[in-house]
Each structure stands twice: as C-alpha cells, then as structure tokens.
Write a protein that holds these residues in place. Structure first.
Motif, PDB file in Angstrom:
ATOM      1  N   ARG A  89       5.156  -1.519  -1.735  1.00 17.00           N
ATOM      2  CA  ARG A  89       5.231  -2.976  -1.762  1.00 17.00           C
ATOM      3  C   ARG A  89       4.119  -3.548  -2.641  1.00 17.00           C
ATOM      4  O   ARG A  89       4.347  -4.458  -3.446  1.00 17.00           O
ATOM      5  N   THR A  90       2.892  -2.987  -2.490  1.00 21.53           N
ATOM      6  CA  THR A  90       1.770  -3.473  -3.279  1.00 21.53           C
ATOM      7  C   THR A  90       2.014  -3.267  -4.766  1.00 21.53           C
ATOM      8  O   THR A  90       1.771  -4.158  -5.576  1.00 21.53           O
ATOM      9  N   LEU A  91       2.542  -2.085  -5.102  1.00 24.73           N
ATOM     10  CA  LEU A  91       2.798  -1.819  -6.514  1.00 24.73           C
ATOM     11  C   LEU A  91       3.847  -2.781  -7.057  1.00 24.73           C
ATOM     12  O   LEU A  91       3.725  -3.298  -8.173  1.00 24.73           O
ATOM     13  N   ALA A  92       4.869  -3.027  -6.238  1.00 27.26           N
ATOM     14  CA  ALA A  92       5.924  -3.950  -6.666  1.00 27.26           C
ATOM     15  C   ALA A  92       5.341  -5.341  -6.895  1.00 27.26           C
ATOM     16  O   ALA A  92       5.655  -6.012  -7.891  1.00 27.26           O
ATOM     17  N   GLN A  93       4.452  -5.757  -5.968  1.00 27.14           N
ATOM     18  CA  GLN A  93       3.855  -7.092  -6.105  1.00 27.14           C
ATOM     19  C   GLN A  93       2.996  -7.188  -7.360  1.00 27.14           C
ATOM     20  O   GLN A  93       3.022  -8.192  -8.075  1.00 27.14           O
TER      21      GLN A  93
ATOM     22  N   HIS B 144      -0.982  -9.022   1.318  1.00 26.17           N
ATOM     23  CA  HIS B 144      -1.091  -8.100   2.456  1.00 26.17           C
ATOM     24  C   HIS B 144      -2.130  -7.024   2.257  1.00 26.17           C
ATOM     25  O   HIS B 144      -2.396  -6.248   3.157  1.00 26.17           O
ATOM     26  N   ALA B 145      -2.704  -6.941   1.036  1.00 29.67           N
ATOM     27  CA  ALA B 145      -3.695  -5.902   0.757  1.00 29.67           C
ATOM     28  C   ALA B 145      -5.097  -6.501   0.833  1.00 29.67           C
ATOM     29  O   ALA B 145      -5.293  -7.677   0.567  1.00 29.67           O
TER      30      ALA B 145
ATOM     31  N   ASP C 184      -3.915   2.310   4.826  1.00 32.18           N
ATOM     32  CA  ASP C 184      -3.895   3.759   4.685  1.00 32.18           C
ATOM     33  C   ASP C 184      -4.393   4.245   3.335  1.00 32.18           C
ATOM     34  O   ASP C 184      -4.905   5.348   3.221  1.00 32.18           O
ATOM     35  N   THR C 185      -4.201   3.434   2.312  1.00 29.53           N
ATOM     36  CA  THR C 185      -4.367   3.929   0.955  1.00 29.53           C
ATOM     37  C   THR C 185      -5.139   2.911   0.131  1.00 29.53           C
ATOM     38  O   THR C 185      -5.097   1.710   0.405  1.00 29.53           O
ATOM     39  N   VAL C 186      -5.840   3.429  -0.859  1.00 26.15           N
ATOM     40  CA  VAL C 186      -6.546   2.537  -1.769  1.00 26.15           C
ATOM     41  C   VAL C 186      -5.919   2.651  -3.161  1.00 26.15           C
ATOM     42  O   VAL C 186      -5.719   3.749  -3.666  1.00 26.15           O
ATOM     43  N   VAL C 187      -5.608   1.502  -3.719  1.00 20.97           N
ATOM     44  CA  VAL C 187      -5.085   1.445  -5.087  1.00 20.97           C
ATOM     45  C   VAL C 187      -6.200   0.895  -5.962  1.00 20.97           C
ATOM     46  O   VAL C 187      -6.849  -0.083  -5.599  1.00 20.97           O
ATOM     47  N   ARG C 188      -6.439   1.582  -7.075  1.00 23.70           N
ATOM     48  CA  ARG C 188      -7.558   1.176  -7.925  1.00 23.70           C
ATOM     49  C   ARG C 188      -7.074   0.802  -9.312  1.00 23.70           C
ATOM     50  O   ARG C 188      -6.212   1.461  -9.881  1.00 23.70           O
ATOM     51  N   LEU C 189      -7.638  -0.286  -9.830  1.00 25.63           N
ATOM     52  CA  LEU C 189      -7.327  -0.724 -11.199  1.00 25.63           C
ATOM     53  C   LEU C 189      -8.635  -0.944 -11.951  1.00 25.63           C
ATOM     54  O   LEU C 189      -9.661  -1.246 -11.340  1.00 25.63           O
ATOM     55  N   ASP C 190      -8.608  -0.799 -13.256  1.00 20.55           N
ATOM     56  CA  ASP C 190      -9.771  -1.205 -14.044  1.00 20.55           C
ATOM     57  C   ASP C 190     -10.004  -2.700 -13.865  1.00 20.55           C
ATOM     58  O   ASP C 190      -9.047  -3.473 -13.731  1.00 20.55           O
TER      59      ASP C 190
ATOM     60  N   ASP D 289     -15.983  -3.594  -7.427  1.00 18.06           N
ATOM     61  CA  ASP D 289     -17.357  -3.370  -7.880  1.00 18.06           C
ATOM     62  C   ASP D 289     -17.375  -3.752  -9.355  1.00 18.06           C
ATOM     63  O   ASP D 289     -16.442  -4.398  -9.837  1.00 18.06           O
ATOM     64  N   GLY D 290     -18.413  -3.386 -10.078  1.00 22.57           N
ATOM     65  CA  GLY D 290     -18.505  -3.847 -11.464  1.00 22.57           C
ATOM     66  C   GLY D 290     -17.361  -3.366 -12.351  1.00 22.57           C
ATOM     67  O   GLY D 290     -16.902  -4.085 -13.216  1.00 22.57           O
ATOM     68  N   ASP D 291     -16.857  -2.162 -12.099  1.00 19.67           N
ATOM     69  CA  ASP D 291     -15.917  -1.548 -13.028  1.00 19.67           C
ATOM     70  C   ASP D 291     -14.461  -1.625 -12.571  1.00 19.67           C
ATOM     71  O   ASP D 291     -13.555  -1.556 -13.385  1.00 19.67           O
ATOM     72  N   HIS D 292     -14.264  -1.712 -11.241  1.00 19.35           N
ATOM     73  CA  HIS D 292     -12.901  -1.569 -10.730  1.00 19.35           C
ATOM     74  C   HIS D 292     -12.531  -2.644  -9.715  1.00 19.35           C
ATOM     75  O   HIS D 292     -13.388  -3.246  -9.082  1.00 19.35           O
ATOM     76  N   LEU D 293     -11.209  -2.807  -9.592  1.00 19.09           N
ATOM     77  CA  LEU D 293     -10.648  -3.596  -8.493  1.00 19.09           C
ATOM     78  C   LEU D 293     -10.008  -2.615  -7.519  1.00 19.09           C
ATOM     79  O   LEU D 293      -9.438  -1.604  -7.935  1.00 19.09           O
ATOM     80  N   PHE D 294     -10.120  -2.882  -6.226  1.00 19.51           N
ATOM     81  CA  PHE D 294      -9.523  -2.008  -5.219  1.00 19.51           C
ATOM     82  C   PHE D 294      -8.591  -2.815  -4.330  1.00 19.51           C
ATOM     83  O   PHE D 294      -8.891  -3.961  -3.981  1.00 19.51           O
ATOM     84  N   LEU D 295      -7.489  -2.193  -3.954  1.00 15.59           N
ATOM     85  CA  LEU D 295      -6.594  -2.811  -2.991  1.00 15.59           C
ATOM     86  C   LEU D 295      -6.354  -1.821  -1.870  1.00 15.59           C
ATOM     87  O   LEU D 295      -5.860  -0.713  -2.105  1.00 15.59           O
ATOM     88  N   ALA D 296      -6.761  -2.193  -0.652  1.00 14.56           N
ATOM     89  CA  ALA D 296      -6.494  -1.330   0.495  1.00 14.56           C
ATOM     90  C   ALA D 296      -5.174  -1.791   1.105  1.00 14.56           C
ATOM     91  O   ALA D 296      -5.015  -2.956   1.440  1.00 14.56           O
ATOM     92  N   THR D 297      -4.255  -0.849   1.245  1.00 13.99           N
ATOM     93  CA  THR D 297      -2.914  -1.254   1.680  1.00 13.99           C
ATOM     94  C   THR D 297      -2.278  -0.197   2.567  1.00 13.99           C
ATOM     95  O   THR D 297      -2.603   0.987   2.444  1.00 13.99           O
TER      96      THR D 297
END
Lengths: 304, 349
Positions: A268-272, A249-250, A228-234, A255-263
């Motif tokens: 739960r993803t943030l906790a992990q 589970h994500a 449902d959601t995408v979490v993005r990190l540098d 891409d070059g600048d970011h990491l993405f987690l679709a979850t």
C-alpha cells in the motif's frame, strides 16, 4: 531468549535521578528499575548521560536529586561486596601481570571466586603472565571483565564493554557476557551498539539528553514504535512533508541523507508513493532495526 | 580487620612491584645521587687546596725569601706562591681577584724597596696584607691548641645530599604517583571495591618508606666506602632519623595529591615545594647566621630537621636524646600532613 523465569524482584532502582555539571543537565529526572536475573541495556549516543547514570546507580557519584535503592534499601557497604564493575577507561597499575591483577583484586574481597575457574572461563590462560599494560584490546577487556567478576557479584555494571574492539573480539566478549547471564547474574550495561543491545539485553532503556525516552524489550520497542517494515528513499527524492502527506498510514522520519517510512503494509505504501509521483529509483525495503528506532525517537543517528 | 590487612598487603606488594619493575625510573633514582656523590669525590676528594694565591714577579719563592722583609711571609703554610712575569698581566690578575696579592721583591742592584699590589675590594687580599705586614709580639698573647681532624666539606654535605635525594623520592614517589593513578582511572576502579581510602593511602606510604630505606642504603654504604666520610654516631640512630624524616616528607607528598588529577598541576606544586627545600634546608650551605626570618621558614621544612639531625649524628656523634627537638618537629609535621590528607582526600576529582 530468557534463561531464568521472569521475576518481579527489583534488585536495583534509581528514582528521579538528576545530575548537573554547571549549566549542563547530564541526567534529568531519570527513573530506572533493574529486575534480578535480567540484562538491562542503557542505549544512547555519546553524551546522552549513560555513564553518569551508571555511576549514580553504583554509588560512585552522588545525584543532585533522586535516590538509588538496592533491594529496597539505600546503598551500603554490603552493596560494595555484591556488585562488580567494568569502567569504560580504567588503567591498571603498571608493571603487573594478568595473574597479579587478579590476585590483587581477589584480596580486596572476603569471599572471592576461585581464580582458576575465572581464568578458565574468560580464557585468560594465554596471557596470564603477560604484563597487563601490554595486552591487546580484547585481552584487556577480558581481564577487566574478570576483575568485575572476582567477588562473584550479584549485579555487574558494564560501561561500553566492547567499545574500540574489533568485530571478532566483540563477538567473543558478547559470548562471555551471555555466559555470565546464564549464571543468573543481573547485568546493567551501556552501549551505543544496537547489535550489542539486541544480542545481550532483555530490556532496553533508550536515553537521549539525560532522559529515558523509551523502555521495553527489543521486540516490544520495535513493535510499539514501528510498523513491520522500513522503506527508505534518498532524501533528494521528495520533501518530507510531501511524502508524509502521500502516505498517511506510515511513520515518516528522516536523517540528513534519507527518508524513512515505517509501515505494516509495504504494498500500500509503495502504491501511495507511486501514486504521488515520487521518484522510486533509490527505494530500498529493509527489516526494522533498533538503529531506525533510535533515529525515529531522537531524530539523529546513534553514532554520528 | 583481617580483610583490611589483606587488602593493605596486596596493594603494598603491587606498588612495590610497580616501582622495582620500572627500570628506567629506578635507574634514575639511583643514578642521580651517585652522580652528585661522584662529583663531590672529584671536587673535594684527596688533595688539600691552598687557601690563598700569591704572585711573585720574576722570582722563585726561594729567591724572594732572600729579602728579609719577606722571609717570614714566604714560610707561611696554606698559601700557593706562583712566579709571574713582570708586566700588566700580573697586576690585572690582582684586579680580577685571580691573585690575592702580588709581590715584586726588591732588586738590591737598583736599590728599590720591595713593592706589593693588593686589591682593596678583595677580602683575601686584606687578610694577606695583614699577614705580610703583621708581627704581634708572641709574648703578648697566650697560645692554646686543639687537635682533631678537619671536617671536610664532603663530610658536611653528605647528609644533605642523602636528605635531598630522599626528599625527591618521597614527594614525587607519593604525590605524583597518586595523581597519576587518579588521572588514569586506577583510583576510580579501586573506589568501586571495598578498599577504604585509609587502607589505600597507608599502602602507598609504607611502600614508599620501604623504597626510600632501600634506595638510601644503596647510596649510603657504597659512598661511605668510596669517600670515607665521617660517621661518628650510631647507625641505629641514623635509621630512626631517616624513618622520621622520610615519613614527614611522604606525608607532605600526600597532601599535594589529595585532590588534583592534573599531572601538570601536581608537577608544579611539587617543584614549588622541592626547590625551597633544596635551597633553605641547609643541603649545600649552612644557614647559620642567615636572616632569622629565613631560618624560621627553614624550620617549617621537614628536610631541614632531617639534615640537621643526620649531620649531628654523623659529624658530632650526637645521640637521639640530644636530637629530640628535630624528631618532635618531624613527628608533628607527619601528624599534621597525614590529618590534612585524610580529611581532604578524594578518589576522584
């Protein structure tokens, strides 16, 4: 969203289409079906083979392999009368006014649409007597769209209809295309704007390197390929492998600048992520978009 | 059929509008021949130039004529006699062909004979020397005369200048224009319509034919009035020859435009065709007596046949019946070029 009942009529179909230019395989064994009354979007970056595909489906370029069928039959002269087209780069004959261009193209067809109605519909009146070579980008695209509709076609091909337009002109053209759809016309368009695809298309075919890598409605594509959601990190927050291990589970991609987690479970993803000791200072939570989907599918951004 | 005619007429009108509204190009296609004709007017307009120049050292022609050896020579027409101061300057002019002959009349006071200088490398000098020394008794030959006004160079060159201008218009106006349409995507757009290649090409040919006729008339009639050149034959015949010539050259232009979408390539090819025609088609000078091989090449060029036929009508008053070989050649070239164009034309590269 859909203004006509879904039909199963396949109006135009390409099967096994392949086109090579020397060593380059521009389109590779591509199969595509367009149902009557729908708008199908070919989405992909520059060089993905969208325009070549469009040309083959219009009978303007002979495929090296595969075939195109119009109502189940090979393309014939009747097809020329029944389709309209707007190319990405078309010069008009110099020193002609908007009205003269319309009249010229109307003379090509046995049963053209009433020009007054087209002029009204596409709002051409303000520059009807201006020379077509001097129109602004948005005016020019409206004229080209009018030329594509002059024969009252069943199917309209639009090759990147809003490329190079400012946001307001783009929005204006989208509304016109929606109007055309509402008339029950079938539309095949290429674009590399996700917004455009989401706004106009009932169905999408995502292309990369001459192939279709995913098809479906915008909603189903997102549902099938994403949580449902995408979490993005540098990207510098942590190595991709580390993140992937921390969040099994994500769907993790980069891409070059970011990491993405679709979850589908942000908490739960943030906790992990927190549990794995990853720095969350750059973290952003965003709704899923087709841009993200494209990145996930191809490993590169749509416009680079 | 009716639909094809509608398509044809609409394309014809569009191309005509494009031409007439492009003021810069239109101005140039009218100005170029006018420059040439005005130049010719000043170069060959009114005065009749002497054929030879003869210098006389320190004496006027009247004074020199006192010498019985020179009396007859100094009375000849078409020779310009100029008084030259004695010295090396005068003889140097002979060496450089600026004077065809130099006379130093006898000075009775000093008892010297009359001297003359002639350049042995000068053709004019050779002829003048024969005139100076000659004197065949008139009784040995029987004289016949012809009357009739001279054919001036301007009379001779006008059909060539008009033909050359037609050639540029026909080749560039069709060849270059179609390549431009291909390069900028006009042909691509037309291809997605029901318009056939033959309809499109016909509209271009007919448009250019009308334009050529209009431009040629705009040049022909005013310069006829200005220069008063000869038109012995019928204007209708001239029109027929003009149409046949223009059609052949338009068809030649089409052949250059069947495939390429490079404006540079097209320009090169068109220059490659126009320059030989400028030089070999008898625009500026006659190829009579030239190498037969060169004449054979010239006969393959449509402009040669147009210029020869137009010249025959304008100067000699020839009728179409006498010109059939030229008309047949032009018609043949038109057919061949059109056939090649139709067979090889591509909307897109």
């Amino acid at each position: 969203m859909r203004t006509r009942p879904v039909t199963t009529d396949i109006l135009l179909a390409g099967r096994g289409l392949t086109k090579r230019y020397g060593d380059l395989v521009a389109v590779n064994d591509l199969t595509l079906e367009i149902r009557a009354g729908t708008c199908l979007g070919l989405l992909g970056p520059n060089g993905a083979g969208k325009s070549t595909t469009l040309e083959m489906l219009q009978g303007l370029r002979a495929p090296d392999a595969g075939e195109v069928r119009w109502r189940g039959m090979p393309l014939d002269n009747e097809f020329r009368l029944r389709h309209g087209t707007q190319f990405q780069s078309t010069a008009l004959i110099d020193f002609q006014t908007t009205r003269e261009m319309l009249e010229l193209f109307a003379a090509f067809y046995p049963a053209p649409r009433k020009l007054d109605e087209l002029i009204e519909r596409l709002n051409l009146a303000p520059f009807l007597d201006h020379q077509a070579m001097k129109l602004s980008g948005g005016q020019r695209q409206r004229l080209l769209l009018a030329l594509a509709l002059v024969n009252d076609p069943e199917i309209v091909f639009l090759d990147e209809p809003t490329t190079g337009l400012d946001p307001q002109a783009r929005r204006n053209l989208w509304d016109l295309v929606r109007d055309i759809k509402r008339e029950g016309k079938t539309i095949l368009l290429t674009t590399h704007y996700m917004e455009e695809a989401e706004y106009l298309c009932d169905e999408l075919a995502i292309m990369d390197h001459g192939r279709v890598i995913a098809t479906g409605t915008p909603q189903s594509l997102l549902r099938d390929h994403f949580g449902d959601t995408v979490v993005r990190l540098d990207a510098c927050a942590a190595p991709l492998a580390h993140v992937a291990e921390a969040c099994p589970h994500a769907g993790v991609f980069a891409d070059g600048d970011h990491l993405f987690l679709a979850t589908n479970d942000v908490a739960r993803t943030l906790a992990q992520l927190g549990g794995a000791g990853i720095d969350l200072a750059t973290l952003e939570v965003k709704p899923r978009t087709l841009e993200d989907l494209f990145l996930k599918l191809t490993g590169r951004a749509l416009r680079e | 059929m009716k639909q094809t005619l509608r398509q044809f007429l609409a394309l014809l009108a569009a191309r005509n509008r494009e031409f007439w509204r492009d003021r810069a190009a239109l101005g140039w296609s009218l100005a170029f021949p006018v420059f040439v004709i005005v130049g010719l007017y000043f170069a060959f307009g009114e005065e009749e130039r002497a054929l030879f120049k003869v210098g006389i050292v320190d004496a006027s022609p009247a004074q020199a004529a006192a010498d019985p050896a020179l009396t007859r020579f100094l009375a000849l027409r078409h020779i310009e006699f100029i008084t030259e101061p004695a010295g090396d300057d005068a003889t140097r002019k002979v060496a450089r062909h600026q004077l065809d002959l130099l006379l130093d009349p006898a000075d009775p006071a000093r008892g010297e004979a009359t001297r003359y200088w002639v350049n042995t490398d000068s053709r004019n000098g050779y002829l003048l020397e024969q005139l100076l020394l000659g004197g065949t008794p008139a009784t040995a030959l029987h004289r016949q005369t012809m009357a009739g006004s001279e054919v001036r160079y301007v009379d001779w060159v006008i059909p060539g200048v008009i033909g050359m201008n037609m050639m540029f218009g026909c080749l560039w106006g069709v060849g270059y224009v179609i390549v431009r349409y291909r390069a900028n995507g006009v042909l691509r757009r037309l291809r997605a319509t029901p318009v056939s290649a033959v309809t499109f090409l016909s509209s271009q040919v007919v448009s250019r034919l009308l334009i050529t006729l209009a431009i040629t008339s705009l040049i022909f009639f005013p310069s006829w009035w200005l220069l008063g050149f000869r038109v012995e034959g019928s204007l209708v015949d001239l029109l027929v020859v003009t149409l046949a010539g223009a059609l052949a050259m338009i068809a030649m232009g089409l052949v250059t435009a069947t495939r390429t979408s490079s404006i540079e390539v097209s320009g090169g090819v068109l220059n490659f065709l126009t320059w030989p025609m400028m030089l070999l088609s008898g625009v500026w000078f006659s190829l009579e007596g030239a190498d037969p091989w060169l004449q054979a090449v010239a006969n393959l060029l449509p402009l040669t046949h147009f210029v020869d036929a137009a010249r025959a009508i304008m100067i000699d008053g020839a009728g179409l019946a006498a010109l059939w070989p030229h008309l047949a050649a032009l018609a043949g070239m038109t057919a061949v070029f059109m056939a090649i164009s139709a067979a090889t034309f591509r909307w897109e590269r």
